[in-house]
Design a protein around this motif. Structure first.
Motif, PDB file in Angstrom:
ATOM      1  N   ARG A  86       0.742  -1.204   0.014  1.00 36.88           N
ATOM      2  CA  ARG A  86       0.060   0.118  -0.139  1.00 36.88           C
ATOM      3  C   ARG A  86       0.852   1.267  -0.090  1.00 36.88           C
ATOM      4  N   ARG A  90       0.996   4.068  -2.979  1.00 36.91           N
ATOM      5  CA  ARG A  90       0.702   5.570  -2.762  1.00 36.91           C
ATOM      6  C   ARG A  90       1.572   6.517  -3.018  1.00 36.91           C
ATOM      7  N   ASP A 125      -9.207  -4.348  -4.599  1.00 37.09           N
ATOM      8  CA  ASP A 125     -10.063  -3.097  -4.214  1.00 37.09           C
ATOM      9  C   ASP A 125      -9.082  -2.250  -3.512  1.00 37.09           C
ATOM     10  N   GLU A 126      -8.229  -2.999  -2.608  1.00 33.84           N
ATOM     11  CA  GLU A 126      -7.247  -2.264  -1.599  1.00 33.84           C
ATOM     12  C   GLU A 126      -5.922  -1.652  -2.511  1.00 33.84           C
ATOM     13  N   VAL A 128      -6.392  -0.559  -5.602  1.00 40.87           N
ATOM     14  CA  VAL A 128      -7.021   0.664  -6.359  1.00 40.87           C
ATOM     15  C   VAL A 128      -7.312   1.707  -5.117  1.00 40.87           C
ATOM     16  N   GLU A 129      -7.522   1.458  -4.201  1.00 38.85           N
ATOM     17  CA  GLU A 129      -7.822   2.586  -2.941  1.00 38.85           C
ATOM     18  C   GLU A 129      -6.354   3.100  -2.739  1.00 38.85           C
ATOM     19  N   GLN A 132      -5.404   5.574  -5.454  1.00 35.94           N
ATOM     20  CA  GLN A 132      -6.136   6.692  -5.545  1.00 35.94           C
ATOM     21  C   GLN A 132      -5.838   7.567  -4.282  1.00 35.94           C
ATOM     22  N   GLU A 133      -5.324   6.949  -3.199  1.00 40.17           N
ATOM     23  CA  GLU A 133      -4.880   7.887  -2.077  1.00 40.17           C
ATOM     24  C   GLU A 133      -3.650   8.606  -2.520  1.00 40.17           C
ATOM     25  N   GLU A 136      -4.660  11.484  -4.796  1.00 43.02           N
ATOM     26  CA  GLU A 136      -5.169  12.697  -4.031  1.00 43.02           C
ATOM     27  C   GLU A 136      -4.454  13.510  -3.116  1.00 43.02           C
ATOM     28  N   HIS A 174     -15.230   1.343  -8.924  1.00 43.62           N
ATOM     29  CA  HIS A 174     -14.596   2.384  -8.428  1.00 43.62           C
ATOM     30  C   HIS A 174     -14.867   3.522  -9.503  1.00 43.62           C
ATOM     31  N   ARG A 177     -15.056   6.770  -7.509  1.00 45.34           N
ATOM     32  CA  ARG A 177     -13.999   6.866  -6.584  1.00 45.34           C
ATOM     33  C   ARG A 177     -12.608   6.981  -7.240  1.00 45.34           C
TER      34      ARG A 177
END
Length: 371
Positions: A86, A90, A125-126, A128-129, A132-133, A136, A174, A177
């Motif tokens: 992650r 990120r 999903d994790e 992609v999240e 996205q974090e 942003e 997503h 999102r």
């Protein structure tokens, strides 16, 4: 020695880097800073060809300049290896956005394949999240520095695998999102879009935008399949659509061209071509026409009215930036600022945004070039 991908890139006295740009074809795992690769690799105990950022940049450039898409893609083994957590995802996504903004990009779409980033235990999903974090965080950092950028995800399935329907459903899940579109990528030759018809049927039923890598390592049949089976709204690269054009007569500077049905359809329907000049040279995508940038059919396609856009494909592998690609094209084909603006307007019109958002983007580009 490291190459400054922005250095001395001026046209008619204007720094190209300062002009507003749109980036449509830019791979996340092809856009890592060499120093970031070194640091992330150290954290997971992964050996790298060099622990010097400049030398590692040289290694990527040398390895990628093979004339083969298959060989070119092997360099991604290293970049994807450091993008399995992650924090790694990120960080890479945040820096990706920051680097786009430094290049003058005001809207970008980042394509990447979540299925290739699960070795560290993340779910789709994790993953992609996490990206996205990072996006942003990057957007916020750019905003804090007095600039503005927006970046959307193009969720990508690997065309040689069998998870495309699953990845298509991931993209749609997503869409509110950060996900703005879908793509298939990887080894093109032998893996047509028709292999993923179920995924494309699903995406069409959900009215979700699609771009398809086609016309890079394979020719007209691949493009045809992208349009018919994939319902592609854009063609990833698409450079080999020029194979459906026949220069039948030349008189002085005047060139007469006969269109095949496929080329005429792509031109008349204004289906955007996501052209990546340096990458197309490295992978041999333009081998039919030559080995120098001046041989690239980019200018032929532009002069014939195709919706051409300029892209980097993979910043790390091609050691490039959008600024550099525009400068290379301007030098090769004697383009003016008006031409460079036309390429950005084409890209803005092709963005996977609402019509209102595209109109706003077009206004920002026009204002920036007017200044």
């Amino acid at each position: 020695m490291a190459t400054d991908t922005h250095a001395d890139a001026t046209l008619q006295g204007v720094r190209i880097q300062s002009l507003p740009k749109v980036s449509l074809h830019d791979h996340l795992d092809g856009a890592l800073r060499p120093q970031t690769i070194i640091e992330l690799a150290s954290e997971i105990g992964l050996d790298v060809p060099s622990t010097d950022a400049d030398d590692l940049a040289d290694w990527f450039e040398d390895q990628s300049d093979s004339g083969s898409l298959v060989e070119y893609l092997k360099t991604f083994d290293l970049t994807t290896a450091v993008m399995q957590t992650r924090d790694g995802l990120r960080r890479v996504a945040r820096e990706f956005v920051e680097d786009l903004a430094a290049d003058g990009v005001i809207y970008g779409e980042v394509r990447w394949a979540p299925e290739q980033h699960l070795a560290g235990g993340l779910t789709l999903d994790e993953a992609v999240e996490a990206v996205q974090e990072g996006i942003e965080e990057g957007e916020d950092a750019v905003d804090a520095n007095g600039s503005a950028i927006r970046v959307g995800q193009l969720i990508t399935a690997m065309r040689h695998a069998d998870r495309s329907l699953e990845i298509a459903k991931l993209a749609v899940a997503h869409r509110s999102r950060g996900a703005v579109g879908f793509d298939i990528a990887g080894a093109e030759d032998g893996f047509p879009a028709s292999n993923h018809r179920a995924a494309f049927d699903y995406l069409a039923s959900e009215f979700f935008p699609v771009t398809v890598h086609a016309g890079e390592a394979a020719g007209l049949d691949s493009i045809r399949s992208a349009l018919i089976d994939g319902r592609a709204l854009r063609l990833g690269h698409g450079v080999r659509i020029a194979e459906d054009l026949d220069v039948v007569q030349e008189k002085g500077e005047e060139v007469f061209v006969q269109f095949g049905d496929l080329a005429r359809w792509v031109r008349d329907r204004e289906i955007p071509l996501e052209l990546s000049p340096s990458s197309n040279l490295q992978t041999g995508a333009i081998a039919r026409w030559g080995t120098q940038l001046e041989d690239h059919p980019f200018d032929l396609l532009y002069q014939l009215g195709f919706s051409v856009t300029v892209n980097v494909d993979n910043r790390t592998m091609s050691r490039t930036s959008l600024t550099r690609e525009l400068k290379l094209l301007a030098d090769a084909f004697e383009y003016t600022l008006d031409d460079l603006e036309a390429f950005q307007l084409n890209a803005a019109a092709a963005a996977f945004l609402s019509v209102e958002e595209r109109e706003e983007l077009i206004e920002l580009i026009a204002e920036g070039f007017d200044r």
